[in-house]
Design a protein around this motif. Structure first.
Motif, PDB file in Angstrom:
ATOM      1  N   THR A  93       0.834  -1.194   0.000  1.00 27.85           N
ATOM      2  CA  THR A  93       0.000   0.000   0.000  1.00 27.85           C
ATOM      3  C   THR A  93       0.868   1.241   0.000  1.00 27.85           C
ATOM      4  O   THR A  93       2.051   1.204   0.333  1.00 27.85           O
ATOM      5  CB  THR A  93      -0.920   0.042   1.238  1.00 27.85           C
ATOM      6  OG1 THR A  93      -0.117  -0.006   2.412  1.00 27.85           O
ATOM      7  CG2 THR A  93      -1.896  -1.118   1.242  1.00 27.85           C
ATOM      8  N   THR A  94       0.241   2.359  -0.372  1.00 31.17           N
ATOM      9  CA  THR A  94       0.830   3.676  -0.186  1.00 31.17           C
ATOM     10  C   THR A  94      -0.286   4.559   0.338  1.00 31.17           C
ATOM     11  O   THR A  94      -1.346   4.642  -0.281  1.00 31.17           O
ATOM     12  CB  THR A  94       1.461   4.239  -1.477  1.00 31.17           C
ATOM     13  OG1 THR A  94       2.072   5.491  -1.186  1.00 31.17           O
ATOM     14  CG2 THR A  94       0.486   4.387  -2.605  1.00 31.17           C
ATOM     15  N   THR A  97      -4.095   3.701  -0.179  1.00 36.83           N
ATOM     16  CA  THR A  97      -4.332   3.059  -1.462  1.00 36.83           C
ATOM     17  C   THR A  97      -3.617   1.718  -1.543  1.00 36.83           C
ATOM     18  O   THR A  97      -2.399   1.638  -1.335  1.00 36.83           O
ATOM     19  CB  THR A  97      -3.842   3.957  -2.627  1.00 36.83           C
ATOM     20  OG1 THR A  97      -4.436   5.244  -2.484  1.00 36.83           O
ATOM     21  CG2 THR A  97      -4.181   3.354  -3.966  1.00 36.83           C
ATOM     22  N   LEU A  99      -2.012  -1.028  -3.613  1.00 33.99           N
ATOM     23  CA  LEU A  99      -1.401  -1.131  -4.935  1.00 33.99           C
ATOM     24  C   LEU A  99      -1.253  -2.573  -5.404  1.00 33.99           C
ATOM     25  O   LEU A  99      -1.204  -2.836  -6.599  1.00 33.99           O
ATOM     26  CB  LEU A  99      -0.023  -0.468  -4.936  1.00 33.99           C
ATOM     27  CG  LEU A  99       0.016   1.007  -4.553  1.00 33.99           C
ATOM     28  CD1 LEU A  99       1.453   1.473  -4.446  1.00 33.99           C
ATOM     29  CD2 LEU A  99      -0.755   1.838  -5.571  1.00 33.99           C
ATOM     30  N   TRP A 133       5.859  -3.179 -12.017  1.00 32.97           N
ATOM     31  CA  TRP A 133       5.581  -2.115 -11.065  1.00 32.97           C
ATOM     32  C   TRP A 133       5.591  -0.749 -11.744  1.00 32.97           C
ATOM     33  O   TRP A 133       6.517  -0.450 -12.481  1.00 32.97           O
ATOM     34  CB  TRP A 133       6.636  -2.152  -9.963  1.00 32.97           C
ATOM     35  CG  TRP A 133       6.240  -1.415  -8.754  1.00 32.97           C
ATOM     36  CD1 TRP A 133       6.758  -0.237  -8.325  1.00 32.97           C
ATOM     37  CD2 TRP A 133       5.240  -1.782  -7.817  1.00 32.97           C
ATOM     38  NE1 TRP A 133       6.137   0.142  -7.178  1.00 32.97           N
ATOM     39  CE2 TRP A 133       5.202  -0.791  -6.839  1.00 32.97           C
ATOM     40  CE3 TRP A 133       4.363  -2.868  -7.704  1.00 32.97           C
ATOM     41  CZ2 TRP A 133       4.325  -0.840  -5.757  1.00 32.97           C
ATOM     42  CZ3 TRP A 133       3.505  -2.911  -6.636  1.00 32.97           C
ATOM     43  CH2 TRP A 133       3.484  -1.904  -5.674  1.00 32.97           C
ATOM     44  N   HIS A 137       5.759   4.775  -8.282  1.00 35.74           N
ATOM     45  CA  HIS A 137       5.713   4.328  -6.888  1.00 35.74           C
ATOM     46  C   HIS A 137       7.097   3.848  -6.447  1.00 35.74           C
ATOM     47  O   HIS A 137       7.458   2.704  -6.663  1.00 35.74           O
ATOM     48  CB  HIS A 137       4.691   3.204  -6.699  1.00 35.74           C
ATOM     49  CG  HIS A 137       3.297   3.629  -6.969  1.00 35.74           C
ATOM     50  ND1 HIS A 137       2.628   4.562  -6.196  1.00 35.74           N
ATOM     51  CD2 HIS A 137       2.435   3.266  -7.937  1.00 35.74           C
ATOM     52  CE1 HIS A 137       1.417   4.743  -6.679  1.00 35.74           C
ATOM     53  NE2 HIS A 137       1.270   3.971  -7.738  1.00 35.74           N
TER      54      HIS A 137
END
Length: 178
Positions: A93-94, A97, A99, A133, A137
């Motif tokens: 997550t970030t 959110t 991911l 990815w 991010h």
């Protein structure tokens, strides 16, 4: 002419150094990749005990390494994960959110899918995964939650952020002479 050959040679070496792939070698990982230790012996099963986690983001790929304490018995030379019902659940997550959220069956030693691949190297107690990815991010803004399931039961878990402000280990040695 010699300068052209030297430039081509150095360029080739440079790009090979930038390429990072799953190879099952603990020496391929740097101390900057380390994100944390997990307490050894806290596993609720005979297998699945996480000891450390590393991660790296390079060229639109996220690499994650989990070192287990009990994947391989060096004494009996047996891979204790083979033919077991064992999974890794990885959530990244970030902020608020999510991911990435996926479960990986890790009784096999390798798997290549469209969006990920993994390699399990029993003799080093390593599980490594490569995930496609998004470049926006970076590792520093990510939070990693790892859960290990054995026979459908949660047996170990690890959580950490991906910042480079990792916690190194400290050790003190005392030598007593006679």
């Amino acid at each position: 002419m010699k300068k052209s050959y030297l430039l081509i040679f150095l360029t080739t070496i440079y790009f090979q150094l930038l390429a990072f792939e799953l190879e099952g070698n603990p020496k391929a990982w740097n101390k900057e990749d380390f994100i944390g230790f997990d307490k050894v012996g806290d596993c609720k099963s005979r297998i699945g005990d996480i000891s450390s986690v590393f991660t790296r983001v390079i060229n639109d790929r996220l690499f994650l390494r989990i070192t287990f304490d009990d994947m391989y018995s060096h004494k009996s030379k047996v891979d204790d994960f083979t033919d077991e019902d064992i999974q890794v659940k990885l959530i990244i997550t970030t902020g608020n959110t999510k991911l990435f959220d996926n479960v990986f069956e890790i009784d096999e030693t390798s798997k290549n899918e469209a969006l990920f691949s993994f390699l399990r190297t029993p003799e080093y107690n390593l599980f490594e995964i490569k995930i496609d990815w998004p470049a926006e991010h970076s590792r520093e803004n990510l939070f990693f939650n790892i859960e290990i399931f054995h026979n459908q039961n949660l047996v170990d878990e690890f959580s950490a952020d991906g910042s480079e402000d990792y916690r190194g280990g400290n050790a003190a040695f005392v030598h007593h002479g006679n």
